[in-house]
Design an enzyme around this catalytic site. Sequence first.
Site, PDB file in Angstrom:
ATOM      1  N   ASN A 279       3.739  20.302 -10.321  1.00 59.32           N
ATOM      2  CA  ASN A 279       4.727  19.433  -9.672  1.00 59.32           C
ATOM      3  C   ASN A 279       6.105  20.079  -9.567  1.00 59.32           C
ATOM      4  O   ASN A 279       6.873  19.741  -8.662  1.00 59.32           O
ATOM      5  CB  ASN A 279       4.822  18.118 -10.461  1.00 59.32           C
ATOM      6  CG  ASN A 279       6.093  17.362 -10.167  1.00 59.32           C
ATOM      7  OD1 ASN A 279       6.188  16.652  -9.160  1.00 59.32           O
ATOM      8  ND2 ASN A 279       7.113  17.514 -11.017  1.00 59.32           N
ATOM      9  N   LEU A 288      18.012  29.652   8.352  1.00 62.14           N
ATOM     10  CA  LEU A 288      17.529  31.023   8.127  1.00 62.14           C
ATOM     11  C   LEU A 288      18.641  32.050   8.354  1.00 62.14           C
ATOM     12  O   LEU A 288      18.787  33.003   7.575  1.00 62.14           O
ATOM     13  CB  LEU A 288      16.339  31.324   9.045  1.00 62.14           C
ATOM     14  CG  LEU A 288      15.715  32.703   8.865  1.00 62.14           C
ATOM     15  CD1 LEU A 288      15.146  32.882   7.454  1.00 62.14           C
ATOM     16  CD2 LEU A 288      14.629  32.967   9.905  1.00 62.14           C
ATOM     17  N   TYR A 344      11.623  26.336   1.903  1.00 64.06           N
ATOM     18  CA  TYR A 344      10.913  25.235   1.243  1.00 64.06           C
ATOM     19  C   TYR A 344       9.645  24.870   2.021  1.00 64.06           C
ATOM     20  O   TYR A 344       8.561  24.717   1.438  1.00 64.06           O
ATOM     21  CB  TYR A 344      11.865  24.044   1.162  1.00 64.06           C
ATOM     22  CG  TYR A 344      11.318  22.828   0.461  1.00 64.06           C
ATOM     23  CD1 TYR A 344      11.215  22.785  -0.925  1.00 64.06           C
ATOM     24  CD2 TYR A 344      10.909  21.705   1.191  1.00 64.06           C
ATOM     25  CE1 TYR A 344      10.729  21.653  -1.572  1.00 64.06           C
ATOM     26  CE2 TYR A 344      10.418  20.577   0.553  1.00 64.06           C
ATOM     27  CZ  TYR A 344      10.336  20.550  -0.825  1.00 64.06           C
ATOM     28  OH  TYR A 344       9.840  19.431  -1.453  1.00 64.06           O
TER      29      TYR A 344
HETATM   30  P1  NAD Z   1      13.359  16.925  -9.213  1.00 68.87           P
HETATM   31  O1  NAD Z   1      14.339  17.988  -8.852  1.00 68.87           O
HETATM   32  O2  NAD Z   1      13.883  15.561  -9.566  1.00 68.87           O
HETATM   33  O3  NAD Z   1      12.421  17.427 -10.412  1.00 68.87           O
HETATM   34  C1  NAD Z   1      11.821  18.692 -10.403  1.00 68.87           C
HETATM   35  C2  NAD Z   1      11.600  19.140 -11.837  1.00 68.87           C
HETATM   36  O4  NAD Z   1      11.007  20.446 -11.783  1.00 68.87           O
HETATM   37  C3  NAD Z   1      12.912  19.236 -12.629  1.00 68.87           C
HETATM   38  O5  NAD Z   1      12.796  18.587 -13.858  1.00 68.87           O
HETATM   39  C4  NAD Z   1      13.086  20.737 -12.795  1.00 68.87           C
HETATM   40  O6  NAD Z   1      13.779  21.114 -13.991  1.00 68.87           O
HETATM   41  C5  NAD Z   1      11.640  21.226 -12.786  1.00 68.87           C
HETATM   42  N1  NAD Z   1      11.562  22.653 -12.478  1.00 68.87           N
HETATM   43  C6  NAD Z   1      12.209  23.328 -11.497  1.00 68.87           C
HETATM   44  N2  NAD Z   1      11.950  24.637 -11.588  1.00 68.87           N
HETATM   45  C7  NAD Z   1      11.113  24.802 -12.641  1.00 68.87           C
HETATM   46  C8  NAD Z   1      10.492  25.925 -13.230  1.00 68.87           C
HETATM   47  N3  NAD Z   1      10.725  27.171 -12.777  1.00 68.87           N
HETATM   48  N4  NAD Z   1       9.695  25.756 -14.294  1.00 68.87           N
HETATM   49  C9  NAD Z   1       9.481  24.513 -14.794  1.00 68.87           C
HETATM   50  N5  NAD Z   1      10.045  23.415 -14.269  1.00 68.87           N
HETATM   51  C10 NAD Z   1      10.860  23.541 -13.202  1.00 68.87           C
HETATM   52  O7  NAD Z   1      12.352  16.851  -7.984  1.00 68.87           O
HETATM   53  P2  NAD Z   1      11.329  15.691  -7.541  1.00 68.87           P
HETATM   54  O8  NAD Z   1      11.951  14.973  -6.399  1.00 68.87           O
HETATM   55  O9  NAD Z   1      10.846  14.926  -8.700  1.00 68.87           O
HETATM   56  O10 NAD Z   1      10.170  16.584  -6.915  1.00 68.87           O
HETATM   57  C11 NAD Z   1       8.976  16.933  -7.608  1.00 68.87           C
HETATM   58  C12 NAD Z   1       8.072  17.681  -6.670  1.00 68.87           C
HETATM   59  O11 NAD Z   1       7.808  16.900  -5.507  1.00 68.87           O
HETATM   60  C13 NAD Z   1       8.670  18.994  -6.162  1.00 68.87           C
HETATM   61  O12 NAD Z   1       7.631  19.963  -6.043  1.00 68.87           O
HETATM   62  C14 NAD Z   1       9.192  18.628  -4.796  1.00 68.87           C
HETATM   63  O13 NAD Z   1       9.282  19.740  -3.945  1.00 68.87           O
HETATM   64  C15 NAD Z   1       8.144  17.633  -4.345  1.00 68.87           C
HETATM   65  N6  NAD Z   1       8.592  16.717  -3.291  1.00 68.87           N
HETATM   66  C16 NAD Z   1       9.570  15.803  -3.518  1.00 68.87           C
HETATM   67  C17 NAD Z   1       9.954  14.945  -2.491  1.00 68.87           C
HETATM   68  C18 NAD Z   1      11.015  13.889  -2.672  1.00 68.87           C
HETATM   69  O14 NAD Z   1      11.271  13.141  -1.717  1.00 68.87           O
HETATM   70  N7  NAD Z   1      11.621  13.740  -3.833  1.00 68.87           N
HETATM   71  C19 NAD Z   1       9.344  15.043  -1.237  1.00 68.87           C
HETATM   72  C20 NAD Z   1       8.357  16.000  -1.038  1.00 68.87           C
HETATM   73  C21 NAD Z   1       7.975  16.827  -2.076  1.00 68.87           C
END
Ligand code: NAD
Length: 439
Positions: A279, A288, A344
């Site tokens: 996740n 870009l 991304y």
């Molecule tokens: P968020 O930023 O609230 O949480 C992401 C977590 O990942 C954070 O706790 C961060 O510390 C951790 N993280 C980042 N890099 C890391 C690493 N190298 N090693 C370990 N942990 C790491 O983001 P979110 O909104 O909860 O998103 C979670 C996932 O869902 C992500 O992959 C994001 O791309 C995806 N996503 C989110 C949305 C949205 O609308 N929020 C939409 C599409 C996809």
Amino acid sequence: MADRYLHFTGTAPGRFLTRGLGLPQPAALRRWSLGTPSLDGPLLHLTAGKPVIGDELRTLLGTTGLTVTDRAERPAGILLDATDVTSAAGLADVHAALHPVVRSLAPGGRIVVLGTPPSPDDHHQAAAQQALEGFVRSLGKEIGKGSTAQLLRIAPGAVASAESTLRFLFSPRSAYISGQVIELTAAVPDPVADWAAPLYGRTALVTGAARGIGASVASVLARDGAQVICLDVPQAEDDLIRTADRLGATALPLDITAPDAAERIAAAAPGGLDVLVHNAGITRDRRLANMPADRWASVIEVNLDSVLRTTDALLRAGTVNRGGRIVATASIAGIAGNNGQTNYAASKAGIIGLVRSLAPRAAADHGVTVNAVAPGFIETKMTAAVPLLIREAGRRMNSLAQGGLPVDVAETTAWFAQPASSAVNGQVLRVCGQSLLGA
Ligand code: NAD
């Protein structure tokens, strides 16, 4: 960040005003809670054409806990068995079955059309079954009132593989999923002793679990009985420990991009992993033309390369147990593309490529399924940082006219993770309220 518009339209003056101005009318979605574990009303079972799999299907629908019936004034769910629709003429039966009852669906209701994969050898069957996709996607845009519509394709003779999926779709857990197509394989599901705790005895690891979607995934997996290991970067250790302590889980402070990440994960799970949820993710947005190489590289590294590396290493080492489930996190940005997110979107499209290619081999070689969630606009710190107008557009540009919650992604992950979901493999499921982006 609270959705004030959703709150406002939930009040009488708000409804009056927004309806008068022709503005979106989001309905408050009913999600799973201990008090409301299932839909509120009967499940109407209809058939288009001959009821080829009728009895078997009826038995399976009975397991959803809903009262299954052929006639209902206000159904909470409608299942239309369209597996026998093999010609353009047969599509009339789809209209004949649903036209008289679609208006009677209760608010927050569910429609599932059951089909079969379009045949590569019979273009009439393929046309008719593909037609169901356009039909369901349109229905999802029409029905309103927080109701949803999906197409579930099952391989011929594989009705038994659909139990966990039907339970999920006909429940409050799938509140923010609409207009989607799910295709099941014929894999035989593992037995489930207790549907209230389907992950009992299983060990799950969730990356990025300190906050946001990851914390919610950890929480729902723990609710479903799993022993959870919460992983996040050492800088987020305080939040990580708080999340883990709340769930009776273990905290693993670790940067997923570390060269020894897979070894350290394996060491933290001596009995192996049954569920691995990738996740963790980051954004480093720039167009870009303005994007330096380091912003490009860090996003590819965290969101894609580390997922490929740890998945390979953990499968190779046998750390993912047989019957295991790998769930990766894509995004609708990886499907539709997004201004300022070439890095991304590339990383998230890469996840989709990974899942589709690895899924059949992981099942054959390791007995492991590989699926992805593709969230749309989910209310988290990530989206709270989006500028106001773009955030409002993100929230409204979907059939449910609102953003999703982390728990919507978590519930989908938990369904992928179930032992009974062996037939759910290679799927990329959008959890986006049927967003217009990339649809
Ligand atoms: P968020 O930023 O609230 O949480 C992401 C977590 O990942 C954070 O706790 C961060 O510390 C951790 N993280 C980042 N890099 C890391 C690493 N190298 N090693 C370990 N942990 C790491 O983001 P979110 O909104 O909860 O998103 C979670 C996932 O869902 C992500 O992959 C994001 O791309 C995806 N996503 C989110 C949305 C949205 O609308 N929020 C939409 C599409 C996809």
